[in-house]
Design an enzyme around this catalytic site. Structure first.
Site, PDB file in Angstrom:
ATOM      1  N   VAL A  53       0.830  -1.206   0.000  1.00 40.81           N
ATOM      2  CA  VAL A  53       0.000   0.000   0.000  1.00 40.81           C
ATOM      3  C   VAL A  53       0.870   1.264   0.000  1.00 40.81           C
ATOM      4  CG1 VAL A  53      -1.802   1.278   1.224  1.00 40.81           C
ATOM      5  CG2 VAL A  53      -1.945  -1.207   1.041  1.00 40.81           C
ATOM      6  N   GLY A  56       2.044   1.689  -3.488  1.00 41.38           N
ATOM      7  CA  GLY A  56       0.941   2.169  -4.319  1.00 41.38           C
ATOM      8  C   GLY A  56       0.593   3.619  -4.067  1.00 41.38           C
ATOM      9  N   GLU A  57       0.526   4.008  -2.795  1.00 39.86           N
ATOM     10  CA  GLU A  57       0.189   5.398  -2.485  1.00 39.86           C
ATOM     11  C   GLU A  57       1.298   6.346  -2.905  1.00 39.86           C
ATOM     12  OE1 GLU A  57      -1.903   8.274   0.768  1.00 39.86           O
ATOM     13  OE2 GLU A  57      -1.644   6.148   1.253  1.00 39.86           O
ATOM     14  N   SER A  58       2.550   5.931  -2.760  1.00 40.55           N
ATOM     15  CA  SER A  58       3.665   6.765  -3.205  1.00 40.55           C
ATOM     16  C   SER A  58       3.567   7.040  -4.699  1.00 40.55           C
ATOM     17  CB  SER A  58       5.004   6.089  -2.875  1.00 40.55           C
ATOM     18  OG  SER A  58       5.147   5.937  -1.482  1.00 40.55           O
ATOM     19  N   SER A  61      -0.116   8.990  -5.519  1.00 42.32           N
ATOM     20  CA  SER A  61      -0.177  10.377  -5.052  1.00 42.32           C
ATOM     21  C   SER A  61       0.791  11.268  -5.816  1.00 42.32           C
ATOM     22  CB  SER A  61       0.118  10.451  -3.551  1.00 42.32           C
ATOM     23  OG  SER A  61      -0.939   9.875  -2.831  1.00 42.32           O
TER      24      SER A  61
END
Length: 134
Positions: A53, A56-58, A61
């Site tokens: 996660v 993925g968020e890195s 975003s």
């Protein structure tokens, strides 16, 4: 400035750096990063679900912020992940592609695969784009 130069200049943040995440390709249409399994595992030796996660968020975003452009900020408002395989060694690679690129919202899908090209996790992130107050 290319997207990869922009991302490198901006930086990924302390958490992503501690986890060993490295961008290898970066544009509005496609962003790619790698992360080592070692150092990011559960007690039983599998890559931690939260590590998928963070990768993925890195990616999602940062890609949303590149799309947002100067004077605007993309902030995550929703993220989910489905883990379908466990990585136990080597590196995983996240490939981030846009599902929706709007004026006020983006949605990205991040496919995370192991070194054999097998998908381990699928992450979807939604970012809200807002103006940065001066």
């Amino acid at each position: 400035m290319t997207g990869l130069e922009w991302a490198t200049h901006r930086g990924m943040g302390a958490l992503a750096e501690k986890m060993g995440i490295e961008f290898t390709e970066f544009s509005v249409e496609r962003a790619v990063a790698t992360m080592p399994v070692e150092g990011n595992t559960q007690p039983v030796g599998l890559l931690h679900g939260g590590a998928y996660v963070v990768l993925g968020e890195s990616l999602g975003s940062m890609a949303a912020n590149l799309h947002a452009g100067p004077g605007r900020l993309a902030v995550g408002v929703d993220i989910n992940a489905t883990h379908t395989r466990s990585a136990t060694s080597g590196f995983v690679t996240g490939v981030c592609t846009p599902v929706h690129l709007g004026r006020s919202m983006t949605v990205h899908e991040i496919a995370v695969s192991d070194e054999q090209g097998r998908r381990c996790s699928t992450i979807r992130i939604t970012n809200l784009i807002k103006s940065v107050d001066a």
